[in-house]
Scaffold this motif. Sequence first.
Motif, PDB file in Angstrom:
ATOM      1  N   ILE A  82       2.194  22.268  18.936  1.00  0.00           N
ATOM      2  CA  ILE A  82       1.827  23.058  19.843  1.00  0.00           C
ATOM      3  C   ILE A  82       0.389  23.728  19.521  1.00  0.00           C
ATOM      4  CG2 ILE A  82       1.945  25.601  20.989  1.00  0.00           C
ATOM      5  CD1 ILE A  82       5.031  25.147  20.476  1.00  0.00           C
ATOM      6  N   THR A  83       0.067  23.642  18.370  1.00  0.00           N
ATOM      7  CA  THR A  83      -1.202  24.141  17.645  1.00  0.00           C
ATOM      8  C   THR A  83      -2.028  22.984  16.737  1.00  0.00           C
ATOM      9  OG1 THR A  83      -0.003  25.165  15.777  1.00  0.00           O
ATOM     10  CG2 THR A  83      -0.477  26.697  17.481  1.00  0.00           C
ATOM     11  N   ASP A  84      -1.113  22.096  16.145  1.00  0.00           N
ATOM     12  CA  ASP A  84      -1.738  21.184  15.414  1.00  0.00           C
ATOM     13  C   ASP A  84      -0.821  19.849  15.143  1.00  0.00           C
ATOM     14  OD1 ASP A  84      -3.288  19.820  13.319  1.00  0.00           O
ATOM     15  OD2 ASP A  84      -3.137  21.137  11.873  1.00  0.00           O
ATOM     16  N   ASN A  85      -1.183  19.159  16.266  1.00  0.00           N
ATOM     17  CA  ASN A  85      -0.179  17.774  16.212  1.00  0.00           C
ATOM     18  C   ASN A  85      -0.371  16.902  15.022  1.00  0.00           C
ATOM     19  OD1 ASN A  85       1.891  16.799  17.509  1.00  0.00           O
ATOM     20  ND2 ASN A  85       0.798  15.772  18.847  1.00  0.00           N
ATOM     21  N   PHE A  86      -1.174  17.035  14.115  1.00  0.00           N
ATOM     22  CA  PHE A  86      -1.629  15.968  13.128  1.00  0.00           C
ATOM     23  C   PHE A  86      -1.403  16.594  11.626  1.00  0.00           C
ATOM     24  CE2 PHE A  86      -3.995  13.551  16.376  1.00  0.00           C
ATOM     25  CZ  PHE A  86      -3.119  12.480  16.353  1.00  0.00           C
ATOM     26  N   GLY A  87      -1.239  18.015  11.846  1.00  0.00           N
ATOM     27  CA  GLY A  87      -1.393  18.697  10.419  1.00  0.00           C
ATOM     28  C   GLY A  87      -2.434  18.931   9.711  1.00  0.00           C
ATOM     29  N   THR A  88      -3.646  19.036  10.372  1.00  0.00           N
ATOM     30  CA  THR A  88      -4.976  18.910   9.565  1.00  0.00           C
ATOM     31  C   THR A  88      -5.278  20.510   9.243  1.00  0.00           C
ATOM     32  OG1 THR A  88      -6.040  19.739  11.883  1.00  0.00           O
ATOM     33  CG2 THR A  88      -5.704  17.396  11.695  1.00  0.00           C
ATOM     34  N   THR A  89      -4.377  21.280   9.464  1.00  0.00           N
ATOM     35  CA  THR A  89      -4.879  22.831   8.747  1.00  0.00           C
ATOM     36  C   THR A  89      -4.643  22.617   7.310  1.00  0.00           C
ATOM     37  OG1 THR A  89      -4.070  23.935  10.599  1.00  0.00           O
ATOM     38  CG2 THR A  89      -4.137  24.993   8.750  1.00  0.00           C
ATOM     39  N   GLY A  90      -3.605  21.697   6.820  1.00  0.00           N
ATOM     40  CA  GLY A  90      -3.307  21.691   5.498  1.00  0.00           C
ATOM     41  C   GLY A  90      -4.620  21.097   4.602  1.00  0.00           C
ATOM     42  N   LEU A  91      -5.395  20.272   5.250  1.00  0.00           N
ATOM     43  CA  LEU A  91      -6.441  19.582   4.603  1.00  0.00           C
ATOM     44  C   LEU A  91      -7.553  20.736   4.371  1.00  0.00           C
ATOM     45  CD1 LEU A  91      -7.701  17.100   3.299  1.00  0.00           C
ATOM     46  CD2 LEU A  91      -8.686  16.527   5.430  1.00  0.00           C
ATOM     47  N   ALA A  92      -7.994  21.300   5.376  1.00  0.00           N
ATOM     48  CA  ALA A  92      -8.735  22.363   5.388  1.00  0.00           C
ATOM     49  C   ALA A  92      -8.248  23.338   4.280  1.00  0.00           C
ATOM     50  CB  ALA A  92      -9.295  22.839   6.636  1.00  0.00           C
ATOM     51  N   VAL A  93      -7.168  23.823   4.380  1.00  0.00           N
ATOM     52  CA  VAL A  93      -6.449  24.875   3.493  1.00  0.00           C
ATOM     53  C   VAL A  93      -6.549  24.382   1.901  1.00  0.00           C
ATOM     54  CG1 VAL A  93      -4.346  26.282   2.529  1.00  0.00           C
ATOM     55  CG2 VAL A  93      -4.869  25.971   5.202  1.00  0.00           C
ATOM     56  N   LEU A 122       0.741  -1.116  -0.077  1.00  0.00           N
ATOM     57  CA  LEU A 122       0.159   0.011   0.015  1.00  0.00           C
ATOM     58  C   LEU A 122       0.751   1.296   0.099  1.00  0.00           C
ATOM     59  CD1 LEU A 122      -3.065  -0.811   2.479  1.00  0.00           C
ATOM     60  CD2 LEU A 122      -3.260  -0.798  -0.247  1.00  0.00           C
ATOM     61  N   LEU A 123       2.234   1.099   0.297  1.00  0.00           N
ATOM     62  CA  LEU A 123       3.097   2.261   0.157  1.00  0.00           C
ATOM     63  C   LEU A 123       3.042   2.954  -1.410  1.00  0.00           C
ATOM     64  CD1 LEU A 123       6.291   1.853   2.141  1.00  0.00           C
ATOM     65  CD2 LEU A 123       4.244   3.363   2.650  1.00  0.00           C
ATOM     66  N   ASP A 124       2.814   1.965  -2.315  1.00  0.00           N
ATOM     67  CA  ASP A 124       2.563   2.461  -3.516  1.00  0.00           C
ATOM     68  C   ASP A 124       1.584   3.255  -3.959  1.00  0.00           C
ATOM     69  OD1 ASP A 124       4.911   1.214  -4.614  1.00  0.00           O
ATOM     70  OD2 ASP A 124       3.823  -0.606  -5.112  1.00  0.00           O
ATOM     71  N   GLU A 125       0.552   3.331  -2.889  1.00  0.00           N
ATOM     72  CA  GLU A 125      -0.741   4.442  -3.097  1.00  0.00           C
ATOM     73  C   GLU A 125      -0.734   5.335  -2.413  1.00  0.00           C
ATOM     74  OE1 GLU A 125      -2.419   3.324  -5.404  1.00  0.00           O
ATOM     75  OE2 GLU A 125      -1.661   1.029  -5.618  1.00  0.00           O
ATOM     76  N   VAL A 126       0.283   5.706  -1.290  1.00  0.00           N
ATOM     77  CA  VAL A 126       0.327   6.888  -0.619  1.00  0.00           C
ATOM     78  C   VAL A 126       0.537   7.986  -1.573  1.00  0.00           C
ATOM     79  CG1 VAL A 126       1.911   8.230   0.991  1.00  0.00           C
ATOM     80  CG2 VAL A 126       1.316   5.655   1.269  1.00  0.00           C
ATOM     81  N   ARG A 127      -0.477   9.006  -1.193  1.00  0.00           N
ATOM     82  CA  ARG A 127      -0.397  10.215  -2.417  1.00  0.00           C
ATOM     83  C   ARG A 127      -0.272  11.314  -1.377  1.00  0.00           C
ATOM     84  NH1 ARG A 127       0.723   7.017  -5.180  1.00  0.00           N
ATOM     85  NH2 ARG A 127      -0.325   6.248  -7.113  1.00  0.00           N
ATOM     86  N   LEU A 128      -0.339  11.389   0.043  1.00  0.00           N
ATOM     87  CA  LEU A 128      -0.337  12.464   0.876  1.00  0.00           C
ATOM     88  C   LEU A 128       0.075  12.244   2.148  1.00  0.00           C
ATOM     89  CD1 LEU A 128      -1.331  15.567   1.563  1.00  0.00           C
ATOM     90  CD2 LEU A 128      -3.346  14.470   2.228  1.00  0.00           C
ATOM     91  N   VAL A 129       1.142  12.964   2.554  1.00  0.00           N
ATOM     92  CA  VAL A 129       1.707  12.713   3.846  1.00  0.00           C
ATOM     93  C   VAL A 129       1.878  14.019   4.506  1.00  0.00           C
ATOM     94  CG1 VAL A 129       4.144  12.836   3.205  1.00  0.00           C
ATOM     95  CG2 VAL A 129       3.605  11.753   5.202  1.00  0.00           C
ATOM     96  N   SER A 130       1.461  13.987   5.694  1.00  0.00           N
ATOM     97  CA  SER A 130       1.420  15.316   6.515  1.00  0.00           C
ATOM     98  C   SER A 130       2.571  14.960   7.961  1.00  0.00           C
ATOM     99  CB  SER A 130       0.133  15.978   6.967  1.00  0.00           C
ATOM    100  OG  SER A 130       0.191  17.034   7.823  1.00  0.00           O
ATOM    101  N   GLY A 131       3.162  15.972   8.377  1.00  0.00           N
ATOM    102  CA  GLY A 131       4.181  15.511   9.463  1.00  0.00           C
ATOM    103  C   GLY A 131       4.233  16.775  10.461  1.00  0.00           C
ATOM    104  N   VAL A 132       4.259  16.424  11.615  1.00  0.00           N
ATOM    105  CA  VAL A 132       4.627  17.218  12.597  1.00  0.00           C
ATOM    106  C   VAL A 132       5.665  17.114  13.652  1.00  0.00           C
ATOM    107  CG1 VAL A 132       3.381  18.496  14.716  1.00  0.00           C
ATOM    108  CG2 VAL A 132       2.198  18.176  12.820  1.00  0.00           C
ATOM    109  N   SER A 133       6.775  17.889  13.922  1.00  0.00           N
ATOM    110  CA  SER A 133       7.688  17.619  14.907  1.00  0.00           C
ATOM    111  C   SER A 133       8.542  16.302  14.494  1.00  0.00           C
ATOM    112  CB  SER A 133       7.026  17.480  16.271  1.00  0.00           C
ATOM    113  OG  SER A 133       8.202  17.559  17.359  1.00  0.00           O
TER     114      SER A 133
END
Length: 477
Positions: free
Chosen positions: A276-287, A79-90
């Motif tokens: 401190i403000t977004d420990n999963f990087g969810t802002t990127g999805l909304a933006v 399934l790594l071949d199907e990864v199209r988005l990755v978000s990282g914090v710290s």
Amino acid sequence: MRRALLPLLILLGCAPWNQPQNVALEGENAALSTPAAGDGELYVGLAFSGGGMRATAFAYGMLQELQAAGVETGRPDGLLDEVRLVSGVSGGSVMAAQLGLYGPSGIDGFRERFLITDAEAYMTTSGFNPLTIIKGVAGGVNGRDTFGRYLDDTLFKGATFADLRRSRIKTWINATDMANNTPFLFSPETFDALCSDLSKVRLSEAVAASAAFPLVFTPIVLEAHQGKCTYREPDWLTAARYNPEATAAMRAHARALESYTNPNEVKFVKLLDGGITDNFGTTGLAVERARAQVPYAPLTAEEAVKLKRMLFLVANAGVDKDYDWTRRVEGPGGVNLAMSIATSAMAAASRSGYDSMRGELRLWERELIEWRCALPLSEVRKLRGSTQGWDCTDVKIFVGEASFASLPKDQRDRLDAVPTRLKLPEAQVDMVIEAGRLATRATPEFNGFLASLAGNNVDARIQEGIAAGGRRVLPVH
């Protein structure tokens, strides 16, 4: 008194402030990745939380489990071949950047090259040294030439966001804007507002900003180059700021971008740990969804008509509550109090972040289906190649969180004892890697996603394992 203060003032003046290195923009910033090739029926998105080397190792374990899933079906890296988005914090941003830059091959040998090495090699770490304490209070002990330099030496080799654009994996690295108290996303939209060229920013710089835990690290500094580019605020940003139906998070993000364009407000952006403000990087999805102003974002229209199954997995390497201070009257105080405040903020960001991401994806699923079903067949044929087998409602999104909570208590207790450091004993690293695999394997949404692939020729042995005991029968390496 003056004589007593003089050494302190000298030491405060020696704090390792980071000078800005980002350059002015000519034109506008390009997209973060190139469109992916392939049939487009499957889409995997990943979000890695913070937590130092513990978080990096846990995310690595998740990637190993994804790689093992479906290899027998002909996918070289599962399934790594199907990864199209990755978000990282710290700490999670290290693994996100590594995967985004190198793709599935990035996990080959990653344990030996990074996880079991001393990523604190260039850092000042002694808490008993008075100079360390004074520098921490003054703004931070370690500058960019510590952890950031180590990342370049061991992993990224000077790679920039220009290198990242050649990847088919869209990669979001997240930090915290200290002045605006908002998540800071290393994205074209953010750097357009700064009139700064994202393509020339080193990955190590972004990851170092994302991992800049207060006191331990000095904030990473970016310069706002107002007036050095032709910037026009996009319509989506204006709408996000003034739309009463926009979320508070989106309005705050829009206000932060606005401040970057005003020299009376922001000349320099100071960045700390994204957790401190977004420990999963969810802002990127909304933006991303707001920016595109189309219901299928972050997909392209072609991907949106081909998609059948999406898996979005969160790797949460957070530890359980610390009751040490609740068993005695004294403490916490001083540096420990500041560290506790930062840790509390990250824990709260983790809880709210996952709920926010899950809600955003549920809304996205409904809007995507509505958009697909409103398409005329001529447009479906144009985007998809044919209308054979077309079912506009055949879309299912699985959103799950892998964490220590799904593991047996004795194992959780051992994992909770793993410190948030950038250097861990090899035995602890391997324990956390295994936990990442086991927690992923135990995630109901992950198993549901695998079960849903039965119509897409998923390996029969995997299906038998799910049916037999709810977990796939795959070895843990």
